[in-house]
Scaffold this motif. Sequence first.
Motif, PDB file in Angstrom:
ATOM      1  N   ALA A 135      45.803 -57.402  88.938  1.00  0.00           N
ATOM      2  CA  ALA A 135      47.148 -56.851  88.758  1.00  0.00           C
ATOM      3  C   ALA A 135      47.140 -55.331  88.908  1.00  0.00           C
ATOM      4  O   ALA A 135      48.087 -54.746  89.439  1.00  0.00           O
ATOM      5  CB  ALA A 135      47.698 -57.255  87.398  1.00  0.00           C
ATOM      6  N   ARG A 136      46.063 -54.702  88.460  1.00  0.00           N
ATOM      7  CA  ARG A 136      45.947 -53.246  88.624  1.00  0.00           C
ATOM      8  C   ARG A 136      45.896 -52.871  90.104  1.00  0.00           C
ATOM      9  O   ARG A 136      46.503 -51.886  90.532  1.00  0.00           O
ATOM     10  CB  ARG A 136      44.692 -52.732  87.919  1.00  0.00           C
ATOM     11  CG  ARG A 136      44.759 -52.801  86.404  1.00  0.00           C
ATOM     12  CD  ARG A 136      43.421 -52.398  85.789  1.00  0.00           C
ATOM     13  NE  ARG A 136      43.432 -52.562  84.338  1.00  0.00           N
ATOM     14  CZ  ARG A 136      42.357 -52.407  83.558  1.00  0.00           C
ATOM     15  NH1 ARG A 136      41.193 -52.091  84.109  1.00  0.00           N
ATOM     16  NH2 ARG A 136      42.458 -52.584  82.259  1.00  0.00           N
ATOM     17  N   ASN A 137      45.197 -53.650  90.879  1.00  0.00           N
ATOM     18  CA  ASN A 137      45.076 -53.373  92.306  1.00  0.00           C
ATOM     19  C   ASN A 137      46.399 -53.578  93.039  1.00  0.00           C
ATOM     20  O   ASN A 137      46.642 -52.945  94.075  1.00  0.00           O
ATOM     21  CB  ASN A 137      44.002 -54.260  92.925  1.00  0.00           C
ATOM     22  CG  ASN A 137      42.609 -53.901  92.431  1.00  0.00           C
ATOM     23  OD1 ASN A 137      42.348 -52.754  92.074  1.00  0.00           O
ATOM     24  ND2 ASN A 137      41.726 -54.890  92.396  1.00  0.00           N
ATOM     25  N   GLU A 138      47.248 -54.447  92.526  1.00  0.00           N
ATOM     26  CA  GLU A 138      48.535 -54.721  93.154  1.00  0.00           C
ATOM     27  C   GLU A 138      49.642 -53.777  92.682  1.00  0.00           C
ATOM     28  O   GLU A 138      50.725 -53.729  93.270  1.00  0.00           O
ATOM     29  CB  GLU A 138      48.961 -56.168  92.867  1.00  0.00           C
ATOM     30  CG  GLU A 138      48.051 -57.221  93.503  1.00  0.00           C
ATOM     31  CD  GLU A 138      48.443 -58.629  93.091  1.00  0.00           C
ATOM     32  OE1 GLU A 138      49.450 -58.766  92.338  1.00  0.00           O
ATOM     33  OE2 GLU A 138      47.749 -59.579  93.496  1.00  0.00           O
ATOM     34  N   PHE A 139      49.362 -53.009  91.649  1.00  0.00           N
ATOM     35  CA  PHE A 139      50.372 -52.124  91.062  1.00  0.00           C
ATOM     36  C   PHE A 139      50.789 -51.049  92.065  1.00  0.00           C
ATOM     37  O   PHE A 139      49.951 -50.437  92.727  1.00  0.00           O
ATOM     38  CB  PHE A 139      49.801 -51.482  89.794  1.00  0.00           C
ATOM     39  CG  PHE A 139      50.744 -50.557  89.082  1.00  0.00           C
ATOM     40  CD1 PHE A 139      51.800 -51.052  88.333  1.00  0.00           C
ATOM     41  CD2 PHE A 139      50.570 -49.176  89.163  1.00  0.00           C
ATOM     42  CE1 PHE A 139      52.661 -50.194  87.659  1.00  0.00           C
ATOM     43  CE2 PHE A 139      51.420 -48.313  88.499  1.00  0.00           C
ATOM     44  CZ  PHE A 139      52.475 -48.822  87.745  1.00  0.00           C
ATOM     45  N   LYS A 140      52.093 -50.806  92.179  1.00  0.00           N
ATOM     46  CA  LYS A 140      52.620 -49.871  93.176  1.00  0.00           C
ATOM     47  C   LYS A 140      53.279 -48.636  92.556  1.00  0.00           C
ATOM     48  O   LYS A 140      53.888 -47.847  93.268  1.00  0.00           O
ATOM     49  CB  LYS A 140      53.639 -50.586  94.071  1.00  0.00           C
ATOM     50  CG  LYS A 140      53.088 -51.756  94.858  1.00  0.00           C
ATOM     51  CD  LYS A 140      54.171 -52.381  95.716  1.00  0.00           C
ATOM     52  CE  LYS A 140      53.603 -53.531  96.540  1.00  0.00           C
ATOM     53  NZ  LYS A 140      53.143 -54.643  95.678  1.00  0.00           N
ATOM     54  N   GLY A 141      53.177 -48.473  91.254  1.00  0.00           N
ATOM     55  CA  GLY A 141      53.881 -47.387  90.582  1.00  0.00           C
ATOM     56  C   GLY A 141      53.415 -46.002  91.012  1.00  0.00           C
ATOM     57  O   GLY A 141      52.221 -45.732  91.140  1.00  0.00           O
ATOM     58  N   ILE A 142      54.387 -45.114  91.241  1.00  0.00           N
ATOM     59  CA  ILE A 142      54.128 -43.728  91.624  1.00  0.00           C
ATOM     60  C   ILE A 142      54.861 -42.803  90.654  1.00  0.00           C
ATOM     61  O   ILE A 142      55.974 -43.131  90.209  1.00  0.00           O
ATOM     62  CB  ILE A 142      54.600 -43.467  93.072  1.00  0.00           C
ATOM     63  CG1 ILE A 142      53.763 -44.290  94.059  1.00  0.00           C
ATOM     64  CG2 ILE A 142      54.526 -41.983  93.429  1.00  0.00           C
ATOM     65  CD1 ILE A 142      54.303 -44.257  95.471  1.00  0.00           C
ATOM     66  N   VAL A 143      54.254 -41.670  90.344  1.00  0.00           N
ATOM     67  CA  VAL A 143      54.848 -40.703  89.422  1.00  0.00           C
ATOM     68  C   VAL A 143      55.098 -39.380  90.159  1.00  0.00           C
ATOM     69  O   VAL A 143      54.221 -38.877  90.863  1.00  0.00           O
ATOM     70  CB  VAL A 143      53.917 -40.448  88.220  1.00  0.00           C
ATOM     71  CG1 VAL A 143      54.444 -39.305  87.346  1.00  0.00           C
ATOM     72  CG2 VAL A 143      53.775 -41.712  87.386  1.00  0.00           C
ATOM     73  N   LYS A 144      56.283 -38.824  89.968  1.00  0.00           N
ATOM     74  CA  LYS A 144      56.560 -37.466  90.454  1.00  0.00           C
ATOM     75  C   LYS A 144      55.896 -36.462  89.515  1.00  0.00           C
ATOM     76  O   LYS A 144      55.801 -36.709  88.303  1.00  0.00           O
ATOM     77  CB  LYS A 144      58.073 -37.195  90.479  1.00  0.00           C
ATOM     78  CG  LYS A 144      58.847 -38.081  91.437  1.00  0.00           C
ATOM     79  CD  LYS A 144      60.273 -37.578  91.625  1.00  0.00           C
ATOM     80  CE  LYS A 144      61.072 -37.586  90.326  1.00  0.00           C
ATOM     81  NZ  LYS A 144      61.419 -38.947  89.885  1.00  0.00           N
ATOM     82  N   PHE A 145      55.456 -35.363  90.062  1.00  0.00           N
ATOM     83  CA  PHE A 145      54.853 -34.344  89.203  1.00  0.00           C
ATOM     84  C   PHE A 145      55.256 -32.955  89.659  1.00  0.00           C
ATOM     85  O   PHE A 145      55.604 -32.715  90.815  1.00  0.00           O
ATOM     86  CB  PHE A 145      53.323 -34.465  89.187  1.00  0.00           C
ATOM     87  CG  PHE A 145      52.658 -34.181  90.511  1.00  0.00           C
ATOM     88  CD1 PHE A 145      52.403 -32.883  90.928  1.00  0.00           C
ATOM     89  CD2 PHE A 145      52.278 -35.225  91.336  1.00  0.00           C
ATOM     90  CE1 PHE A 145      51.787 -32.620  92.140  1.00  0.00           C
ATOM     91  CE2 PHE A 145      51.663 -34.976  92.557  1.00  0.00           C
ATOM     92  CZ  PHE A 145      51.418 -33.677  92.967  1.00  0.00           C
ATOM     93  N   GLU A 146      55.218 -32.039  88.697  1.00  0.00           N
ATOM     94  CA  GLU A 146      55.347 -30.608  88.952  1.00  0.00           C
ATOM     95  C   GLU A 146      54.148 -29.935  88.299  1.00  0.00           C
ATOM     96  O   GLU A 146      53.793 -30.270  87.158  1.00  0.00           O
ATOM     97  CB  GLU A 146      56.644 -30.045  88.366  1.00  0.00           C
ATOM     98  CG  GLU A 146      56.819 -28.550  88.549  1.00  0.00           C
ATOM     99  CD  GLU A 146      58.071 -28.010  87.871  1.00  0.00           C
ATOM    100  OE1 GLU A 146      58.313 -26.795  87.981  1.00  0.00           O
ATOM    101  OE2 GLU A 146      58.790 -28.790  87.224  1.00  0.00           O
ATOM    102  N   ILE A 147      53.502 -29.042  89.021  1.00  0.00           N
ATOM    103  CA  ILE A 147      52.352 -28.309  88.477  1.00  0.00           C
ATOM    104  C   ILE A 147      52.669 -26.825  88.479  1.00  0.00           C
ATOM    105  O   ILE A 147      53.034 -26.260  89.517  1.00  0.00           O
ATOM    106  CB  ILE A 147      51.080 -28.565  89.296  1.00  0.00           C
ATOM    107  CG1 ILE A 147      50.738 -30.054  89.300  1.00  0.00           C
ATOM    108  CG2 ILE A 147      49.904 -27.770  88.725  1.00  0.00           C
ATOM    109  CD1 ILE A 147      49.531 -30.405  90.158  1.00  0.00           C
TER     110      ILE A 147
END
Length: 398
Positions: A135-147
């Motif tokens: 399930a971890r390998n199939e996970f598609k979640g992406i997070v926006k970031f600001e640095i």
Amino acid sequence: MTKNKHGKDPIVLPFLTLRNISTIQDQENNRKIYTGQISAFSILDLPSDENVREFLPEASPKRRSYTQVHREILETLENNDADFNVLNSGITVVAKSLSIDDNKKEMKLVGSSIINGSQTQGVIRDHYNNLSEDARNEFKGIVKFEIIVTGDPNLIAETSISRNYQNAVRLLSIEGRRGQFDELQNALDPGGQRGLKLQKSESDLSEDIIRTEKLLQILVTLIPKELWERTKPKTHYNKAYAYSMKSKCLKEFADAYEAAKNPEDSKHAELKELYQFYLDLVFDGYNLYQKWKHHQGFIGRNIRNGLKWEGRSIKEVSDGFVFPILAAYSNFITKVNDRWTLMIPSHLDENDLIGFIHQVYSDLSRANPQHMGKTESSYVFMESITRMYRRAIQAEGS
């Protein structure tokens, strides 16, 4: 910045997209700003030492259940992970330095910390731990970031406080709703006779309302050294943060209020005295600020920046000049009959103060009022002048 609790520094993170969005103003202030997107599971090792809010279920053993915000984050991760980067506001990170390997699509961060987004990171970590390897390998979640890449600890602290308390309802509205400004309002304008009204909510936008955050910045600048050392014994005596860190000044007032009203608080006695200082000096502090904000003594001083004009009169003086001058007046604040009182010597020459701040402007601040307002040496210099002035007066009277 403290070493992160994961013990990894620097941290190397793979990124999907990364863009430098720094402006000329950022460059002039020795910082860089990047934005981009990263796989959600890649942020799990980022520390959060500089964040004012820990992941709440983890921070308190008595609070294991998720809040509604946590549940909504988890629901998106479980049921709509492909849209997570659209539905979630992402994270903000600070770092002392950042280097980029475009070929590997990796970034290396030194001295990094999440300052906004610990709740997002915490829920993602919980979700990761509950998934199988497949399930971890199939996970598609992406997070926006600001640095934000900066070595300025004051900017890091202020950004952390501001970003966290502006997410839902600003701290100003929260404390205003709790009545924490009521006594300050009454001290400023007893019975409403002066027509002075404090801002108690972010929706109070009338031009004639006094900005509470600004007023608290003024009062922090006026705190006498002896009171500072009693109420902030572990804090370096440096008032420069008051110029730009309004959220920190607001939070310090809220902490003083809470401790003053709670006799069981370990800091009750000293913070009660600090809270009383706010009440005693609020009216004089406001008037002193207004006086210097429109002082005509800056005319003819060959000052290129920091003055707004209306014809041949000065309409407004930059806070970069005003705040170090206010700090100088802290040497004239003392307790009289158990009340903090501003006692300005009758023969104090305001033109001398203008001359001294003009010297700071010319010699120490690169002729930049903003730089002057943020620089500790500006306050040290101005306070040293009035400290000598006070000693001279005391010697004459002995």
